[in-house]
Design a protein around this motif. Sequence first.
Motif, mmCIF file in Angstrom:
data_model
loop_
_atom_site.group_PDB
_atom_site.id
_atom_site.type_symbol
_atom_site.label_atom_id
_atom_site.label_comp_id
_atom_site.label_asym_id
_atom_site.label_seq_id
_atom_site.Cartn_x
_atom_site.Cartn_y
_atom_site.Cartn_z
ATOM 1 N N SER A 393 0.737 -1.318 0.001
ATOM 2 C CA SER A 393 0.092 -0.104 0.051
ATOM 3 C C SER A 393 0.861 1.222 -0.030
ATOM 4 O O SER A 393 0.293 2.293 -0.182
ATOM 5 N N ALA A 394 2.093 1.041 0.353
ATOM 6 C CA ALA A 394 3.131 2.287 0.165
ATOM 7 C C ALA A 394 3.253 2.994 -1.164
ATOM 8 O O ALA A 394 3.782 4.086 -1.295
ATOM 9 N N TYR A 395 2.729 1.991 -2.194
ATOM 10 C CA TYR A 395 2.945 2.571 -3.623
ATOM 11 C C TYR A 395 1.783 3.376 -4.022
ATOM 12 O O TYR A 395 1.701 3.841 -5.106
ATOM 13 N N THR A 396 0.980 3.564 -3.041
ATOM 14 C CA THR A 396 -0.177 4.336 -3.372
ATOM 15 C C THR A 396 -0.287 5.605 -2.094
ATOM 16 O O THR A 396 0.241 5.721 -1.422
ATOM 17 N N TRP A 417 -6.011 -3.202 -0.790
ATOM 18 C CA TRP A 417 -5.511 -3.781 0.204
ATOM 19 C C TRP A 417 -6.312 -4.136 1.472
ATOM 20 O O TRP A 417 -5.868 -3.377 2.631
ATOM 21 N N SER A 418 -7.809 -4.529 1.310
ATOM 22 C CA SER A 418 -8.749 -4.747 2.455
ATOM 23 C C SER A 418 -8.422 -5.779 3.210
ATOM 24 O O SER A 418 -9.069 -6.545 3.540
ATOM 25 N N CYS A 419 -7.325 -5.797 3.974
ATOM 26 C CA CYS A 419 -6.919 -6.547 4.922
ATOM 27 C C CYS A 419 -8.016 -6.899 6.095
ATOM 28 O O CYS A 419 -8.163 -8.025 6.308
ATOM 29 N N ARG A 420 -8.609 -5.796 6.724
ATOM 30 C CA ARG A 420 -9.500 -6.044 7.770
ATOM 31 C C ARG A 420 -10.606 -6.704 7.061
ATOM 32 O O ARG A 420 -11.234 -7.573 8.093
ATOM 33 N N ASP A 421 -11.049 -6.459 6.043
ATOM 34 C CA ASP A 421 -12.288 -7.018 5.310
ATOM 35 C C ASP A 421 -12.014 -8.606 5.448
ATOM 36 O O ASP A 421 -12.779 -9.285 5.707
ATOM 37 N N ALA A 422 -10.913 -8.660 4.798
ATOM 38 C CA ALA A 422 -10.454 -10.395 4.639
ATOM 39 C C ALA A 422 -10.648 -11.005 6.010
ATOM 40 O O ALA A 422 -10.819 -11.966 6.249
ATOM 41 N N HIS A 423 -10.091 -10.543 7.065
ATOM 42 C CA HIS A 423 -9.841 -11.179 8.494
ATOM 43 C C HIS A 423 -11.446 -10.939 8.926
ATOM 44 O O HIS A 423 -11.735 -12.152 9.437
ATOM 45 N N LEU A 451 -0.851 0.375 10.605
ATOM 46 C CA LEU A 451 -0.562 1.848 10.225
ATOM 47 C C LEU A 451 -1.321 2.154 9.227
ATOM 48 O O LEU A 451 -1.724 3.454 8.969
ATOM 49 N N ARG A 452 -1.186 1.278 8.269
ATOM 50 C CA ARG A 452 -1.662 1.547 6.782
ATOM 51 C C ARG A 452 -0.864 2.836 6.249
ATOM 52 O O ARG A 452 -1.331 3.466 5.263
ATOM 53 N N ARG A 453 0.410 2.595 6.582
ATOM 54 C CA ARG A 453 1.470 3.634 5.947
ATOM 55 C C ARG A 453 2.736 2.757 6.507
ATOM 56 O O ARG A 453 2.672 2.084 7.454
ATOM 57 N N LEU A 454 3.809 3.337 5.723
ATOM 58 C CA LEU A 454 5.022 2.910 6.169
ATOM 59 C C LEU A 454 5.260 3.439 7.655
ATOM 60 O O LEU A 454 5.181 4.491 7.683
ATOM 61 N N ALA A 460 3.165 10.663 5.777
ATOM 62 C CA ALA A 460 2.018 10.064 4.877
ATOM 63 C C ALA A 460 0.914 9.792 5.733
ATOM 64 O O ALA A 460 0.826 9.273 6.807
ATOM 65 N N ALA A 461 -0.102 10.042 5.001
ATOM 66 C CA ALA A 461 -1.598 9.938 5.334
ATOM 67 C C ALA A 461 -1.899 8.514 5.244
ATOM 68 O O ALA A 461 -1.370 7.996 4.219
ATOM 69 N N PRO A 462 -2.541 8.080 6.037
ATOM 70 C CA PRO A 462 -2.712 6.419 5.891
ATOM 71 C C PRO A 462 -3.635 6.042 4.817
ATOM 72 O O PRO A 462 -4.601 6.570 4.623
ATOM 73 N N VAL A 463 -3.401 4.964 4.290
ATOM 74 C CA VAL A 463 -4.314 4.580 3.211
ATOM 75 C C VAL A 463 -5.442 3.606 3.713
ATOM 76 O O VAL A 463 -5.231 2.691 4.203
ATOM 77 N N ALA A 464 -6.703 3.873 3.401
ATOM 78 C CA ALA A 464 -7.745 3.216 3.962
ATOM 79 C C ALA A 464 -7.611 2.918 5.384
ATOM 80 O O ALA A 464 -7.457 1.600 5.651
#
Length: 536
Positions: A393-396, A417-423, A451-454, A460-464
């Motif tokens: 997700s760091a590439y977005t 990268w909807s990891c939470r939805d997957a879980h 963190l949804r960021r590096l 950097a603002a977190p992605v989703a």
Amino acid sequence: MSSSTTADTVLVGAQVHTLDPGRPTATAVVIKDGMIAAVGDEGDVREWRGAATQIIDLDGATLTPGLVDGHIHPVLGLDLVSGIDLSDCTDLGELRDRLATETRRLGRGEWVRGFGLDHNVFAGGPITRTLIDDVLQGAPAFLRLYDGHSALVSGAALQAAGIDGPRRFAQRSTVVCDDRGRPTGHLLEHAAMDLVLHVMPPADPAERRSRLLALLGEMAEAGLTGGHVMDAEGGALELLADMETTADLPMRLRLAPWCMPGATSEELDRLVREHGRGGRRWSLGAVKFFIDGTVEGGTAWLEHPDCHGGGTDSLWLDPDAYTRAVRHLAAAGVQTATHAIGDAGVRHVLDTLEGIDTLGVRHRVEHIETLPREEFARFAALGVAASMQPTHSAYTKADHTDEWSRRLGPDRADRAWSCRDAHDSGAALVLGSDWPIAHFDPREVLATARLRRLPSRPDAAPVAPEQALTARTALEGMTSQAALVAGESHLAGRIAPGYRADLTAFGVDPIAAPADELASAPIRLTMVAGTVTHHG
């Protein structure tokens, strides 16, 4: 005390997260013959000590089951990161300067190699050799873009490979050409890139062996005890077998050779026969498929076209042939792992696995970069594992100004990268890095999942951010869930008697510590089969 009840090693002074529901915490662990013999407090393990027992005081470190990267390319990656690292180039001027410097450094006519080139360097414009040929001064060049599925090559490289126009392939690969049919130097997908790779000078075998050993050592230092290797390319099996003639590998490697479009029934039968082959710490445990490519390259299989009108095709010219191949292997009890990035690609994989007898094998889908929330329910219903890489997700960017997001549009980019939805769907969720596409450090993977960021980019603002995982869920994704997906829950993924002594000790508690702190915390100990592979 008899030698039969004397431990080889006793770990004390630890805070232990066992991930064993029967005993969640402990302070000491007993190891004998590469396996965990007892778990408890120091009083419980005192009787295991003998004259030859090694006592390791972890001095307050937090011990967990050994970390496993769920998607990694340690051997193939040696070739993917050959040459100069271009990942820090942010615009075309920087790229040209780097290439000019490298061309001057090399001898005349030597190949200029590069990797990690960001699509955003081209600011949405064409990726073409005309932007770089002049600074290369006639040198052949192969520059791999960061997605690993595309490259930019120079005019001299095209000439060396005899590429003077479009080509047809057994899979959906493209030699990109201009409106006059002349190759631009942009090559999409493996078959097109192979045309040039096959004419480049091969790497020195001894150097590759040395580089691989060093790489695996660095991974052990970062806390990794194993990896699910999503290829068996580049002579990997022979290389690993050769390395084990002199020493044990510092990690367990579970490899998945590729099954590419056009595979014959004879080739499928060979994959079945070779399944399970291995050495002391490596084995063939799955077969890797690709149903699509990448969003940035325009080769992800999407339900609706991307902003350029592309992305609506499978990598397999006949998707039904993919389905037949997967079911052939599934019927033989072979696990399949399919690279599927786009929503249509993921759907086709799930359709393929719908209603078949999987013989208790948990098949996998790799990456899953954009998918409607309701589709994740099918993973749990079908017993299919989601294999995801949080650091991708760091590439977005959260504001959707990057090439990945522009290609998809805001609605699909919001599903990144909807990891939470997957879980939350109840599916098995295994986490990894996809090294060398992202760094292999598992601390960075664990931190980014939260963190949804590096962790190195607090600005950097977190992605989703709603897709963030809890610390425990992230840790499970590289321990107990990795074991579950590999069919090894009876052997790995928890600290309990009868389980492998594959262990990782952190300088901080990976569940309680802030994610940014975890990312930079020391690894105090890494152990595989009771053998210390790193002691910090």
